[in-house]
Write an enzyme that holds these catalytic residues in place. Structure first.
Site, PDB file in Angstrom:
ATOM      1  N   ASP A   1      11.899  71.097  90.546  1.00  0.00           N
ATOM      2  CA  ASP A   1      11.167  72.027  91.397  1.00  0.00           C
ATOM      3  C   ASP A   1      11.710  71.957  92.813  1.00  0.00           C
ATOM      4  O   ASP A   1      12.427  71.028  93.185  1.00  0.00           O
ATOM      5  CB  ASP A   1       9.665  71.714  91.362  1.00  0.00           C
ATOM      6  CG  ASP A   1       9.359  70.267  91.734  1.00  0.00           C
ATOM      7  OD1 ASP A   1       9.621  69.892  92.899  1.00  0.00           O
ATOM      8  OD2 ASP A   1       8.869  69.502  90.873  1.00  0.00           O
TER       9      ASP A   1
ATOM     10  N   GLU B   1      42.044  63.496  74.127  1.00  0.00           N
ATOM     11  CA  GLU B   1      40.783  63.857  74.787  1.00  0.00           C
ATOM     12  C   GLU B   1      40.749  63.308  76.216  1.00  0.00           C
ATOM     13  O   GLU B   1      40.269  63.957  77.144  1.00  0.00           O
ATOM     14  CB  GLU B   1      39.585  63.325  73.989  1.00  0.00           C
ATOM     15  CG  GLU B   1      39.331  64.098  72.703  1.00  0.00           C
ATOM     16  CD  GLU B   1      38.273  63.439  71.820  1.00  0.00           C
ATOM     17  OE1 GLU B   1      37.410  64.156  71.315  1.00  0.00           O
ATOM     18  OE2 GLU B   1      38.333  62.192  71.627  1.00  0.00           O
TER      19      GLU B   1
ATOM     20  N   GLY C   1      12.488  62.801  82.509  1.00  0.00           N
ATOM     21  CA  GLY C   1      12.848  63.094  81.120  1.00  0.00           C
ATOM     22  C   GLY C   1      13.728  64.330  81.092  1.00  0.00           C
ATOM     23  O   GLY C   1      13.471  65.285  80.379  1.00  0.00           O
TER      24      GLY C   1
HETATM   25  C1  GLA Z   1      15.007  59.682  80.746  1.00  0.00           C
HETATM   26  C2  GLA Z   1      16.167  60.357  81.432  1.00  0.00           C
HETATM   27  C3  GLA Z   1      17.451  59.957  80.737  1.00  0.00           C
HETATM   28  C4  GLA Z   1      17.589  58.449  80.803  1.00  0.00           C
HETATM   29  C5  GLA Z   1      16.383  57.803  80.178  1.00  0.00           C
HETATM   30  C6  GLA Z   1      16.400  56.313  80.373  1.00  0.00           C
HETATM   31  O1  GLA Z   1      14.810  60.193  79.469  1.00  0.00           O
HETATM   32  O2  GLA Z   1      16.018  61.723  81.447  1.00  0.00           O
HETATM   33  O3  GLA Z   1      18.535  60.587  81.357  1.00  0.00           O
HETATM   34  O4  GLA Z   1      17.740  58.042  82.129  1.00  0.00           O
HETATM   35  O5  GLA Z   1      15.173  58.285  80.715  1.00  0.00           O
HETATM   36  O6  GLA Z   1      15.320  55.694  79.814  1.00  0.00           O
END
Ligand code: GLA
Length: 726
Positions: free
Chosen positions: A532, A612, A526
């Site tokens: 770590d 861009e 996440g």
């Molecule tokens: C996590 C990761 C994101 C993405 C989602 C996919 O949140 O940190 O970068 O890969 O899962 O579900």
């Protein structure tokens, strides 16, 4: 020689370039800590003081001597049961049900090269670079044997600590606490610098005075966590970025941990770091061995910048492994924020086409390509390519993408399972849950019991099956929840499960790298929930945070920089308004922030204007020009973004020939005061030319007063200045 045993005084002295660490076997066989600090010579046993201290008991061996107490003396591995009432590093429950461990010295060995730890990540060093000290201790009553391991990396100013615990007795014992490192200071006022946070806002710096009573950080989440990072700095009160004494303790481990700092009744300070002791009760049958994961220590007498650099260099060069340790990382386009779950093979190919046109090196297919996975409620565990969704086989998609001159990478979350998956339907008992109770769900998923070999074997086999379908050069290894319900059906000793889970994870990663030695792994949980030192042994880069907002990233990456090298920091340019904050920042600012990491993009190029796109091509060229300096340069924090109007940092070539300074304005005000950015670390008495302006500056003036930044209307401007020694 960096390790010296002095027979007369029974002292062990460890020297690195800038630090000395000393301990002594005392007259009763206890291993006392004498000193850790700036490099020095001689015996520091005069630091030990003895007095009759009320309510601080005395070891039996001291006889009538009431001035000798473990409650007061500085120690290498304080154990519960010796009369030390401060926090212990080790707690043993003996075979007879009693608690206590009284370790006395038995012998030592000095070995060339840095020790490794079976099944666990560890800093490494060749015989030319490192030495190992092993000190044997034993508890006579129980037969418990402990071997303390010290790795000394002289040039890197790093000392590592680990321990091997052997049940040398006859019955089954339980380890109730196991921490690798203890630092005891007999004097001084210390601050604890720790790194707290939350999902999408990790590693915020906090500096507090070490006070009477214990201050505890840690994780009971089974992963190292977003909430506290397994790394602490102890700094003398007056220590700053540029001056003063400070110590780093970084746990080379990816599971639950505990860090404690305690000022005791005599104003002495103890810092401990190691495994979390909650839900921990590790059984050892006769003859069995337990390895405490290691802690990397470093000391700097020259402030926090130097301390961080010590860790950066050590982790980048002697913890990270594999092909990508020393070579440029591919600039990637990740599909997540571009299309989330909504894609097919054709749209992914189009993303890749755009990535190639913009000059990127790799396309990463994120979550959603397997099983039934159109949202995050199902499919985890079913590591079968969903060809129906893709409309094409994975191998032909990879071939087409490779045909564009791009590498291909893919996302996995091997440790997780959705209840709505074939895997769960077939093996519900493979997911952690407590019989008779409903499990805790998070992101609507459960965690697989990686303490069981058959579970690891199965997922490994599935993963290889996918990886063998084509030329896959990168894997993003994700883990999107905290552990709960850690009940394993395989053992009666549930107090071992969380540690064994991490061993299962490491075993999987090790096997993966053995089978695919050139695979680039990017760790992720996440974002930065498992950022770590343990993961760096397997994955040289880790997605730093799910928050890709450039402004928030300045703070997140600032905190991260205290303990981890820029080469480890996964950082991408994403779209605006930002998907996590809704904030709009200039494209140039997003790029400068992402250039303080392993550079990449996480957006849909289709939605960009021609202008861009042109800017992005230029950014990639710019990044590649500076890539070596960014990856290998000495990193200096030039501002504190948590309290200042700007975020600023510098990469300085080790030989001082060039420096890249990046600045992001975090605030704008009416009648704005001028901000000056002061450089650091330059050799004195030299001249530097700033490339874009052509202005030549004296290095001393750059460091003393700095360069004034323009006062501009508008938010979040960025400045990048490249200085070359004239
Ligand atoms: C996590 C990761 C994101 C993405 C989602 C996919 O949140 O940190 O970068 O890969 O899962 O579900």
């Amino acid at each position: 020689m960096s390790i010296i045993f002095e027979e007369g005084k029974k002292t062990f002295t460890l020297h690195t370039k800038g630090s000395t660490y000393q301990m002594q076997v005392d007259r009763f066989g206890f291993l006392l800590h004498l000193y850790y600090g700036r490099r020095t010579e001689g015996c520091m046993d005069y630091l030990l003081t003895f007095a009759d201290r009320g309510f601080s008991g005395n070891p039996y061996a001291a006889g009538q001597d009431r001035t000798y107490s473990m409650d007061v003396l500085p120690q290498e591995l304080p154990c519960q049961g010796t009369g030390d009432y401060r926090s212990p590093a080790v707690v043993v429950k003996n075979a007879d049900g009693s608690y206590g461990c009284d370790l006395r010295y038995r012998g030592y060995r000095i070995l060339e090269g840095k020790y490794g730890i079976p099944g666990l990540p560890a800093v490494y060093g060749s015989e030319e670079e490192a030495q190992t000290l092993e000190i044997d201790l034993e508890d006579e009553a129980s037969g418990v044997q402990v071997t303390l391991l010290y790795g000394v990396l002289l040039q890197l100013d790093i000392i590592t600590r680990s321990a091997r615990i052997i049940n040398g007795g006859s019955g089954k014992i339980y380890l109730e606490k196991a921490q690798a490192a203890c630092l005891d200071w007999v004097s001084g006022d210390y601050d604890l610098i720790s790194f707290y946070g939350r999902h999408a806002m990790e590693r915020i710096v906090q500096r507090t005075a070490a006070a009477h009573g214990a201050q505890v950080i840690g994780s009971r989440r089974g992963t190292s966590s977003h909430q506290y990072n397994p790394m602490m700095i102890l700094a003398q009160r007056e220590t700053t970025e540029d001056a003063g004494s400070c110590y780093a303790m970084s746990f080379v481990y990816s599971g639950g941990f505990k860090g404690e700092v305690e000022r005791d009744q005599y104003h002495q300070t103890r810092a401990l770091l190691g495994l979390s002791d909650e839900l921990f009760s590790y059984p050892l049958e006769q003859g069995e061995v337990f390895h405490i994961p290691e802690v990397a220590l470093s000391y700097s007498s020259r402030g926090l910048a130097r301390l961080s650099q010590n860790l950066h260099i050590c982790f980048r060069t002697r913890l990270c492994r594999g092909k990508y340790r020393d070579c440029p990382r591919p600039v990637l386009l990740n599909s997540w924020e571009a299309s989330y779950f909504d894609f097919d093979g054709e749209s992914i190919y189009r993303l890749a086409q755009q990535a190639a046109e913009l000059g990127m090196d790799m396309l990463v297919l994120d979550d959603g390509w397997f099983g039934k996975r159109d949202d995050d409620n199902s499919g985890l565990g079913d590591w079968y390519v969903n060809e129906e969704k893709l409309g094409v086989s994975l191998s032909s998609l990879i071939k087409r993408i490779n045909g564009l001159g791009l590498k291909f990478g893919i996302w996995f979350e091997p440790e997780a399972v959705n209840e709505d998956s074939d895997l769960y339907r077939e093996h519900p008992d493979w997911a952690f849950s407590v019989p008779g109770r409903d499990p805790v769900r998070a992101r609507n998923q459960l965690v697989l019991d990686f303490s069981r070999k058959e579970v690891v074997d199965y997922v490994f086999e599935r993963m290889c099956h996918v990886l063998d379908q084509g030329n896959i050069e990168y894997v993003k290894w994700d883990m999107n929840r905290s552990l709960a319900d850690c009940y394993s059906r395989q053992t009666a000793d549930q107090g071992r499960v969380q540690y064994d889970y991490v061993l299962g994870l490491y075993d999987f990663l090790e096997r993966l790298l053995r089978r695919y030695p050139d695979l680039l792994l990017e760790g992720c949980s996440g974002g930065g929930g498992r950022f770590d030192a343990g993961m760096l042994y397997y994955a040289p880069q880790i997605w730093c945070s799910d928050n890709s907002d450039a402004l928030d990233r300045v703070s997140i990456q600032y905190g991260t920089s205290f303990g981890y090298p820029v080469s480890a920091v996964g950082a991408h340019v994403s779209a605006v308004p930002n998907h996590q904050t809704g904030r709009i920042t200039p494209l140039s600012t997003r790029a400068v922030v992402a250039m303080a990491g392993t550079f990449g993009y996480e957006l849909d190029p289709k939605k960009l204007s021609e202008e861009e796109k042109q800017a992005i091509r230029e950014q990639i060229r710019q990044y590649k020009r500076y890539e070596l300096l960014i990856r290998n340069g000495l990193y200096y924090r030039l501002s504190d973004p948590l309290s200042q109007e700007m975020g600023a940092w510098e990469f300085l070539a080790e030989d001082g020939t060039e420096a890249l300074v990046s600045v992001v304005m975090l605030e704008v005000h009416g009648n704005m005061t001028v901000n000056y950015v002061r450089l650091k670390g330059l050799p004195e008495g030299c001249l530097y030319r700033e490339e874009e302006s052509g202005v030549v500056y004296a290095s001393d003036a750059l460091m003393e007063t700095g360069v004034p930044l323009p006062v501009e209307m508008g938010e979040y401007h960025t400045y990048q200045m490249h200085f070359q020694k004239v």
